[in-house]
Motif scaffolding. Structure first.
Motif, mmCIF file in Angstrom:
data_model
loop_
_atom_site.group_PDB
_atom_site.id
_atom_site.type_symbol
_atom_site.label_atom_id
_atom_site.label_comp_id
_atom_site.label_asym_id
_atom_site.label_seq_id
_atom_site.Cartn_x
_atom_site.Cartn_y
_atom_site.Cartn_z
ATOM 1 N N VAL A 196 0.840 -1.204 0.000
ATOM 2 C CA VAL A 196 0.000 0.000 0.000
ATOM 3 C C VAL A 196 0.869 1.246 0.000
ATOM 4 C CG1 VAL A 196 -1.658 1.343 1.348
ATOM 5 C CG2 VAL A 196 -1.981 -1.128 1.084
ATOM 6 N N ASN A 197 1.893 1.276 0.835
ATOM 7 C CA ASN A 197 2.791 2.439 0.875
ATOM 8 C C ASN A 197 3.385 2.730 -0.506
ATOM 9 O OD1 ASN A 197 2.335 2.662 3.598
ATOM 10 N ND2 ASN A 197 4.339 1.881 4.227
ATOM 11 N N GLU A 198 3.885 1.681 -1.154
ATOM 12 C CA GLU A 198 4.528 1.856 -2.457
ATOM 13 C C GLU A 198 3.540 2.378 -3.493
ATOM 14 O OE1 GLU A 198 5.679 1.347 -6.402
ATOM 15 O OE2 GLU A 198 4.179 0.011 -5.524
ATOM 16 N N LYS A 199 2.330 1.836 -3.496
ATOM 17 C CA LYS A 199 1.345 2.235 -4.512
ATOM 18 C C LYS A 199 0.846 3.659 -4.272
ATOM 19 C CE LYS A 199 -0.141 -2.423 -5.729
ATOM 20 N NZ LYS A 199 0.450 -2.319 -7.085
ATOM 21 N N VAL A 200 0.639 4.032 -3.019
ATOM 22 C CA VAL A 200 0.162 5.381 -2.714
ATOM 23 C C VAL A 200 1.238 6.411 -3.050
ATOM 24 C CG1 VAL A 200 -0.520 6.959 -0.851
ATOM 25 C CG2 VAL A 200 -1.488 4.657 -0.950
#
Length: 329
Positions: free
Chosen positions: A313-317
């Motif tokens: 999630v961190n990477e995609k956001v």
């Protein structure tokens, strides 16, 4: 000789730790100085709950400053982290979770951006707030007033669960204030939650929360409750116990096609494959009615996908917010 090498290695480790601590203290002081015109001491404490909040905030593993902003609708608590070089990120948390729920994500989100995590004024929070929010218009005005107090122009708005619904509302109502929108398992923004035992358990728990039932309740929201820090779980229970079941929960209804179609900013929608509020139908509706949307289902995650699949999630956001791939229509 080996003792000399060991001594040198220990000295280097101690020096690195001391430098890291000094660096973090310097960043904290810089933030405090930058926001010196704001109240940084809690003017209306919230007793034992404030203690639980502070304990969870110890998981916030980067420098931060806390602000207390007086609005026409009541006092608002905000946690600020990161540098102000890029477009600011505003975080809106889920029901009864408070801004501390972002502890797994804040370091990544703050790496290149100033981040403002706003505590929802109608939830139990660090302050003992007597919020004067009566209508959805009041809610919109409160959010706009907070942005004005912080002297923010356009922001990247990130909301999860209830915060996702609110982020959608704010984007529809104040499109000139939003640069990009990120929706993480938004609750009832796109479709009604499907009836089921897990949904009923959530309703019952919110009406009559018990500490011994909290982990089992969280199993309806997360596929890995064991990965959630116990400090947050304690705070989540305390917040649910203190927060009355307010009328705004009943107003969280799916937005009409024309409302969602009015969103022109780039949107990222992420939902868990075990989310009790969203499914393929949510994804398809978003693709049909939101003009500039990127959708994805995150595998092996529930409604609390920020806990279940933190790194993904961190990477995609962060990638979405920093990318020029999506341009405004």
């Amino acid at each position: 000789m080996k003792y000399v090498v060991a001594f040198i290695m220990i000295s280097l480790i101690i020096s690195c730790n001391n430098f890291r601590e000094f660096n973090e203290q310097s960043k904290t002081k810089k933030l405090q100085k930058e926001f010196k015109s704001f109240t940084q001491e809690n003017p209306s404490g919230n007793g034992s709950f404030e203690e639980k909040y502070n304990k969870t905030l110890e998981l916030w593993d980067i420098p931060f400053v806390e602000l207390y902003i007086e609005t026409n609708y009541g006092l608002t608590h905000i946690i600020v982290s990161g540098n102000k070089d890029s477009i600011p990120i505003v975080l809106l948390h889920g029901m009864n979770a408070s801004s501390t729920m972002w502890y797994p994500n804040i370091k990544s989100f703050s790496n290149n951006n100033r981040v403002y995590a706003i505590d929802y004024i109608l939830d139990a929070g660090k302050i003992n707030s007597n919020a004067k929010i009566k209508t959805l218009e009041d809610l919109n005005n409160w959010f706009s007033e907070v942005l004005v107090h912080l002297d923010l122009g356009k922001v990247n708005l990130v909301g999860i669960s209830q915060g996702g619904w609110q982020a959608t509302l704010f984007t529809i109502s104040s499109p000139d204030k939003i640069n990009k929108l990120v929706l993480l398992s938004p609750a009832q923004a796109l479709n009604w939650a499907k009836p089921g035992f897990d949904l009923v358990r959530n309703i019952i728990y919110n009406i009559n929360p018990k500490r011994e039932n909290t982990e089992n309740l969280l199993k309806t929201l997360s596929v890995d409750v064991g990965g959630i820090n116990p400090l947050f779980i304690d705070q989540f229970y305390a917040s649910t116990k203190l927060t009355p079941f307010n009328e705004f929960t009943m107003k969280m209804q799916p937005f009409a096609d024309e409302e969602l179609n009015s969103i022109k900013v780039p949107v990222l929608l992420l939902v868990g494959d075990h989310d009790i509020f969203n499914d393929e139908e949510s994804i398809e509706r978003a693709k049909d009615v939101i003009k500039n949307v990127k959708c994805e289902i995150i595998k092996n995650s529930g409604h609390f996908l920020t806990f279940d699949q933190t790194e993904i999630v961190n990477e995609k956001v962060v990638s979405f917010l920093n990318s020029n791939e999506f341009n405004h229509n």
